[in-house]
Design a protein around this motif. Structure first.
Motif, mmCIF file in Angstrom:
data_model
loop_
_atom_site.group_PDB
_atom_site.id
_atom_site.type_symbol
_atom_site.label_atom_id
_atom_site.label_comp_id
_atom_site.label_asym_id
_atom_site.label_seq_id
_atom_site.Cartn_x
_atom_site.Cartn_y
_atom_site.Cartn_z
ATOM 1 N N LEU A 26 73.353 29.826 57.710
ATOM 2 C CA LEU A 26 72.803 29.071 56.588
ATOM 3 C C LEU A 26 73.552 29.384 55.307
ATOM 4 C CD1 LEU A 26 68.949 29.332 57.322
ATOM 5 C CD2 LEU A 26 70.354 27.274 57.338
ATOM 6 N N HIS A 27 73.888 30.669 55.172
ATOM 7 C CA HIS A 27 74.665 31.088 54.001
ATOM 8 C C HIS A 27 75.959 30.287 53.912
ATOM 9 C CE1 HIS A 27 76.490 33.787 51.057
ATOM 10 N NE2 HIS A 27 77.563 33.850 51.858
ATOM 11 N N ILE A 28 76.556 30.184 55.056
ATOM 12 C CA ILE A 28 77.811 29.422 55.096
ATOM 13 C C ILE A 28 77.571 27.975 54.713
ATOM 14 C CG2 ILE A 28 79.538 28.465 56.680
ATOM 15 C CD1 ILE A 28 79.466 31.217 58.128
ATOM 16 N N LEU A 29 76.509 27.429 55.276
ATOM 17 C CA LEU A 29 76.196 26.032 54.988
ATOM 18 C C LEU A 29 75.924 25.829 53.501
ATOM 19 C CD1 LEU A 29 75.678 23.236 56.221
ATOM 20 C CD2 LEU A 29 73.298 23.898 56.521
ATOM 21 N N ARG A 30 75.185 26.772 52.946
ATOM 22 C CA ARG A 30 74.855 26.673 51.530
ATOM 23 C C ARG A 30 76.113 26.734 50.685
ATOM 24 N NH1 ARG A 30 71.488 30.693 51.485
ATOM 25 N NH2 ARG A 30 72.735 32.106 50.236
ATOM 26 N N LYS A 31 76.956 27.660 51.041
ATOM 27 C CA LYS A 31 78.206 27.833 50.295
ATOM 28 C C LYS A 31 79.046 26.572 50.350
ATOM 29 C CE LYS A 31 79.139 32.352 49.022
ATOM 30 N NZ LYS A 31 80.201 33.033 48.285
ATOM 31 N N LEU A 32 79.091 26.036 51.566
ATOM 32 C CA LEU A 32 79.894 24.823 51.735
ATOM 33 C C LEU A 32 79.356 23.701 50.873
ATOM 34 C CD1 LEU A 32 80.581 24.783 55.573
ATOM 35 C CD2 LEU A 32 82.291 24.882 53.766
ATOM 36 N N ARG A 33 78.071 23.620 50.872
ATOM 37 C CA ARG A 33 77.446 22.559 50.074
ATOM 38 C C ARG A 33 77.703 22.787 48.595
ATOM 39 N NH1 ARG A 33 72.107 21.812 53.760
ATOM 40 N NH2 ARG A 33 72.986 20.195 55.105
ATOM 41 N N GLU A 34 77.593 24.027 48.205
ATOM 42 C CA GLU A 34 77.863 24.392 46.827
ATOM 43 C C GLU A 34 79.270 23.954 46.432
ATOM 44 O OE1 GLU A 34 77.897 28.686 45.142
ATOM 45 O OE2 GLU A 34 75.869 28.355 45.951
ATOM 46 N N ARG A 35 80.161 24.331 47.315
ATOM 47 C CA ARG A 35 81.565 24.002 47.081
ATOM 48 C C ARG A 35 81.741 22.503 46.936
ATOM 49 N NH1 ARG A 35 85.386 23.706 52.154
ATOM 50 N NH2 ARG A 35 84.297 21.707 52.151
ATOM 51 N N ASN A 36 81.147 21.792 47.881
ATOM 52 C CA ASN A 36 81.322 20.335 47.876
ATOM 53 C C ASN A 36 80.750 19.729 46.600
ATOM 54 O OD1 ASN A 36 82.614 20.442 50.210
ATOM 55 N ND2 ASN A 36 81.014 19.549 51.496
ATOM 56 N N LEU A 87 89.381 33.624 52.079
ATOM 57 C CA LEU A 87 88.713 32.334 51.919
ATOM 58 C C LEU A 87 88.986 31.451 53.112
ATOM 59 C CD1 LEU A 87 89.488 31.389 48.193
ATOM 60 C CD2 LEU A 87 87.354 32.281 49.130
ATOM 61 N N LEU A 88 87.932 30.821 53.574
ATOM 62 C CA LEU A 88 88.084 29.807 54.621
ATOM 63 C C LEU A 88 87.381 28.566 54.112
ATOM 64 C CD1 LEU A 88 88.998 29.113 57.508
ATOM 65 C CD2 LEU A 88 86.832 30.018 58.326
ATOM 66 N N HIS A 89 88.153 27.498 53.998
ATOM 67 C CA HIS A 89 87.635 26.256 53.403
ATOM 68 C C HIS A 89 87.082 26.508 52.011
ATOM 69 C CE1 HIS A 89 88.211 24.230 57.145
ATOM 70 N NE2 HIS A 89 87.432 25.110 57.779
ATOM 71 N N GLY A 90 87.733 27.411 51.287
ATOM 72 C CA GLY A 90 87.350 27.647 49.895
ATOM 73 C C GLY A 90 86.142 28.551 49.726
ATOM 74 N N ILE A 91 85.580 29.070 50.847
ATOM 75 C CA ILE A 91 84.414 29.948 50.703
ATOM 76 C C ILE A 91 84.677 31.247 51.426
ATOM 77 C CG2 ILE A 91 82.773 28.025 50.539
ATOM 78 C CD1 ILE A 91 82.035 28.745 53.510
ATOM 79 N N GLU A 92 83.895 32.298 50.983
ATOM 80 C CA GLU A 92 83.962 33.581 51.683
ATOM 81 C C GLU A 92 82.999 33.535 52.859
ATOM 82 O OE1 GLU A 92 84.682 37.444 49.408
ATOM 83 O OE2 GLU A 92 83.716 36.133 47.932
ATOM 84 N N ILE A 93 83.507 34.022 54.018
ATOM 85 C CA ILE A 93 82.675 34.044 55.219
ATOM 86 C C ILE A 93 82.085 35.437 55.354
ATOM 87 C CG2 ILE A 93 82.671 33.693 57.744
ATOM 88 C CD1 ILE A 93 83.388 31.169 56.162
ATOM 89 N N PRO A 94 80.795 35.538 55.628
ATOM 90 C CA PRO A 94 80.216 36.879 55.801
ATOM 91 C C PRO A 94 80.902 37.602 56.939
ATOM 92 C CG PRO A 94 78.501 35.202 55.715
ATOM 93 C CD PRO A 94 79.790 34.481 55.753
ATOM 94 N N ALA A 95 81.096 38.936 56.757
ATOM 95 C CA ALA A 95 81.828 39.721 57.757
ATOM 96 C C ALA A 95 81.102 39.784 59.078
ATOM 97 C CB ALA A 95 82.077 41.130 57.226
ATOM 98 N N VAL A 96 79.781 39.583 59.020
ATOM 99 C CA VAL A 96 79.013 39.702 60.269
ATOM 100 C C VAL A 96 79.067 38.435 61.110
ATOM 101 C CG1 VAL A 96 77.414 41.419 59.373
ATOM 102 C CG2 VAL A 96 76.935 38.974 59.026
ATOM 103 N N ALA A 97 79.588 37.347 60.544
ATOM 104 C CA ALA A 97 79.616 36.074 61.289
ATOM 105 C C ALA A 97 80.367 36.249 62.605
ATOM 106 C CB ALA A 97 80.302 35.007 60.433
#
Lengths: 561, 268
Positions: free
Chosen positions: A10-20, B234-244
């Motif tokens: 979800l964190h990733i999804l949120r970040k992506l959305r933020e970015r977008n 950065l992946l796709h402009g965002i930081e990915i959590p290390a636990v992913a």
């Protein structure tokens, strides 16, 4: 899936959305509208250009259509527009067509240039082809000439081969002949060697027997020496007896007519054809088919004849024999084409005179015994010099010469008798090769005998068998004696030393004697003779008191009155 | 499935770009009217060459470029590699820039030392497919991609050039499964790490029981001298959590060529 899992997702999804939202959403509408506006601007620009163009067109039309007004003008304008439109389309088409034409022209020029280049290529190829054809023609010509020369060569070769094979054949035959001849040669050589060996044996035997005879003689002499008294008496008596033996050349001795044989023997192993006394009368020589000459000592007073020596060395039958004037040499003509000289002292052959190409029938010394004349079956006469031992002159007679005499009484002349029934006279003082004169006789001449004191020549002839007396001064026949037959072509007749008689031996074994002047005949009867038939030669002792005769049956007879 | 949302967001990520013609080239060509800049939203997973046609149409006449002149782009002094996805280039160079991202269009003096010569869209497609095959070789020993038909390859590339999400995933889904069409961890996870001024790094890392942090650790281990304290991955402009979980990240956050293109950059 655990909550932890979903939380980072979800964190990733949120970040992506933020970015977008930050990067995309705030610009989205703006950019979209920008895009729309941009497109609109582009479209409007296009519209403006089009409208400007139309406006320009219209303005031009308006200027052109200046005066016309109203509905008609409007209509006209419309039509003009139509036409213009059509014109435009046509112009477009035309320009299109022009472009197409231009393209086509370009293409055409391209193609034509291609064609030109191809033409050039073709012409190049043609010249190449021409060159190649020329080369080919040349090569063909060459081939033809070569073929011709090859044909010639092959024909020459075959001809040469033929010739070669021919020559080979000939060579083979010649080779065979050569081999045969070599074989023959070997055989002949062997025969010759054999014969030579035989000859040597014979000679050895003869020498031995001679030696033995000599030893015997010596013994006899020794024996005689042991009786000195008797020998002295005998020598004295011999001296007394022998004194009349010496011949006085000036004296003329009366010749006898032979009546009695006081000596006879089988002198040779074949027929005897030559007979001669020495000039002093001490010796008698006979020769015959056994190739041997026998020399006999004539003891007139004791009425004895002894064999002195046989002379060997001839290769064939002896045809004539003669002593020289000092009894040093014995001369003999032979059937082996040669004439030989022996020395009487050692009974050895000294010279062989070769040069005739046929049988030598007669050989005579000339006066000084330095020269010899010979007559041969090869139709020539030859004169030989004994010092030089060679032939010094050859006389071409034209016919076989059976006998010849040297007539010094007529100057230096040779008289020869021939089978062509002629007697030829050769004067040696002239260098002519022809006879000085000839005398025709009826018959083949077999012998000549000279009586120089009266210039008389006796000649015996065969065929028309007779003896003829020729007077050399008259050059004519003075008398003819006939009534006998001759057994050979070389039968010898003879004058008596005093010129009183002529004698010849007939084939009937009878010795015919005539008185030369009167022609009176004397026949020596057969019953007193030892000759049965075929007397070949007869002659008188130089003193005339002894007579000798030989025949074909090996017999020698010595006669007295 | 909710996880499709992440894929969707990745796919929908776009950057605003304003293309301007190189002033220098314009002056050289003697152009008087300055063409207007063009603004576009480019998907991060897309490639710049896909808009080259539009740019050429707008600007080529202005600098009277011939057919031989190849178009190329730069951000400031840095030429942009045409075979990298837009997202990588943006994260590498323009992370901190003001948006829209201003990119200069060039037609002359192609920098052959820095970027590959662009031979056309076919070259780009070839490059994309080779990357795809490389990724599958790492994941399944290239067994899955060997069964792809030409039409599937065509559909995949078309979906990228037309930016069509459903078409892309209808094909790309196969590459996430094994040869039997089952879910299975990949042998290795295809990834590469980009850093400005450095060569790109690719390493081998298994997908089972690994996390994104393992990738970062691997890089740290590979370059121990690199001080990464003030840096971020950065992946796709965002930081990915290390636990992913790395397997999940690879399945959901990969670029269309199935690689995880990670950019290492200074924190802002």
């Amino acid at each position: 899936m655990s909550d932890g899992d979903s939380s980072w997702k979800l964190h990733i999804l949120r970040k992506l959305r933020e970015r977008n939202s930050k990067e995309t959403s705030c610009f989205k509408e703006l950019i979209l509208s920008h895009g729309r506006l941009f497109d609109q601007v582009e479209n409007l620009k296009k519209d403006i250009t089009r409208l400007e163009y139309q406006n320009n067109e219209l303005e031009r039309d308006l200027r052109e259509g200046g005066g016309s007004t109203g509905g008609g003008a409007n209509k006209l304008n419309k039509r003009v527009e139509d036409l213009q439109e059509r014109l435009l389309t046509r112009t477009d088409e035309v320009s299109e067509a022009r472009r197409a034409t231009a393209d086509a022209m370009v293409k055409v020029t391209e193609l034509s240039s291609q064609v030109r280049s191809k033409d050039d290529e073709i012409s190049k190829k043609e010249t190449q082809i021409n060159n190649l054809t020329n080369v080919q023609r040349k090569l063909e010509e060459k081939i033809n000439t070569l073929e011709e020369s090859m044909k010639n060569n092959s024909s020459t070769h075959s001809r040469l081969m033929d010739e070669h094979s021919e020559l080979q054949l000939e060579f083979n035959s010649q080779d065979r002949k050569l081999k045969d001849l070599q074989l023959e040669n070997d055989r002949l050589r062997a025969e010759v060697m054999k014969m030579k060996a035989e000859e040597a044996d014979r000679m050895n035997k003869i020498t031995e027997s001679e030696k033995a005879a000599r030893e015997k003689d010596i013994k006899k002499q020794i024996e005689e020496a042991t009786k000195p008294k008797q020998s002295i008496v005998e020598t004295k008596s011999a001296k007394k007896a022998s004194s009349p033996d010496f011949i006085d050349p000036a004296a003329v001795y009366p010749s006898i007519i032979p009546e009695k044989v006081f000596f006879s023997t089988e002198a040779h192993e074949g027929e005897i054809s030559a007979l001669s006394f020495s000039l002093d009368g001490h010796f008698l020589a006979t020769g015959g088919a056994d190739k041997v000459i026998k020399v006999w000592r004539v003891l007139q007073t004791e009425e004895k004849v002894e064999l002195v020596a046989p002379l060997h060395g001839s290769g064939a039958s002896i045809m004539s024999v003669q002593f020289d004037h000092i009894n040093k040499y014995v001369l003999a003509a032979s059937n082996d084409f040669a004439t030989r000289l022996w020395t009487l002292g050692d009974q050895r052959p000294r010279h062989t005179l070769t040069g005739h190409t046929a049988k030598v029938f007669s050989a005579k010394f000339m006066d000084d015994s330095q020269r010899v004349i010979t007559g041969s079956q090869d139709k020539t006469l030859k004169i030989w010099d004994l010092k030089q031992r060679r032939c010094v002159k050859t006389l071409f007679a034209g016919s076989s010469c059976c006998d010849l005499v040297h007539a010094h009484v007529l100057g230096n002349m040779i008289i020869s008798g021939h089978w062509d029934k002629k007697i030829r006279f050769w004067d040696l003082r002239v260098s002519s090769v022809n006879p000085s004169h000839e005398l025709a006789i009826q018959g083949r001449v077999t012998s000549l005998s000279l009586f120089p004191e009266r210039f008389m020549l006796l000649c015996s002839t065969r065929d028309d068998t007779s003896l003829r007396l020729i007077d050399l001064r008259q050059n004519a026949i003075t008398s003819t004696f006939s009534g006998f037959n001759l057994s050979t072509d070389w039968s010898r007749a003879s004058f008596s030393p005093d010129g009183q008689y002529v004698a010849v031996g007939g084939s009937d074994g009878i010795i015919h004697i005539w008185e030369a002047m009167t022609g009176r005949a004397h026949k020596v009867k057969k019953d007193v003779s030892v000759h049965n038939r075929d007397i070949v030669a007869c002659c008188w002792h130089p003193k005339g008191q002894v007579f000798a005769s030989v025949d074909r049956s090996k017999k020698l007879a010595v006669w007295k009155r | 499935m909710s996880d499709m949302d992440q894929r969707r967001e990745v796919w929908d990520g776009k950057v605003p770009v304003s293309f301007i013609l190189s002033q220098q080239e314009l002056q050289q060509a003697g152009g008087t009217t300055i063409p207007e800049p063009v603004f576009m939203l480019l998907p991060r997973v897309s490639y710049f060459p896909l808009v080259y046609d539009k740019l050429v149409k707008l600007y080529a006449r202005a600098v009277s470029a011939s057919l031989d002149d190849k178009i190329w782009l730069s951000y400031g002094p840095s030429p942009l590699k045409w075979h990298y996805p837009v997202g990588i280039l943006f994260d590498l160079f323009a992370r901190s820039t003001e948006l829209p991202w201003e990119i200069t269009v060039h037609f002359k003096d192609y920098p052959t030392d820095d970027i590959l010569i662009y031979e056309g869209k076919e070259a780009l497609e070839g490059h994309f497919l080779s990357k795809l095959k490389e990724a599958d070789w790492l994941k399944h020993g290239a067994k899955v991609i060997q069964q792809f038909t030409p039409s599937e390859f065509g559909k995949l590339w078309q979906s990228i050039s037309q930016h069509h999400f459903e078409d892309f995933w209808s094909v790309n889904q196969k590459l996430m499964l094994n040869i039997k069409g089952e879910m299975e961890p990949f042998k290795f996870v295809p990834f590469s790490i980009y850093r400005e001024g450095k060569r790109l790094y690719q390493g081998l890392i298994a997908s089972q029981d690994t996390t994104f942090g393992d990738v970062m650790n691997l890089y740290q281990k590979e370059f121990p001298s690199a001080s990464l304290a003030d840096h971020q991955f950065l992946l796709h402009g965002i930081e990915i959590p290390a636990v992913a979980h790395l397997q999940w990240v690879s399945e959901h956050l990969s670029y269309p060529d199935n690689f995880l293109h990670i950019v290492l950059t200074r924190k802002t």
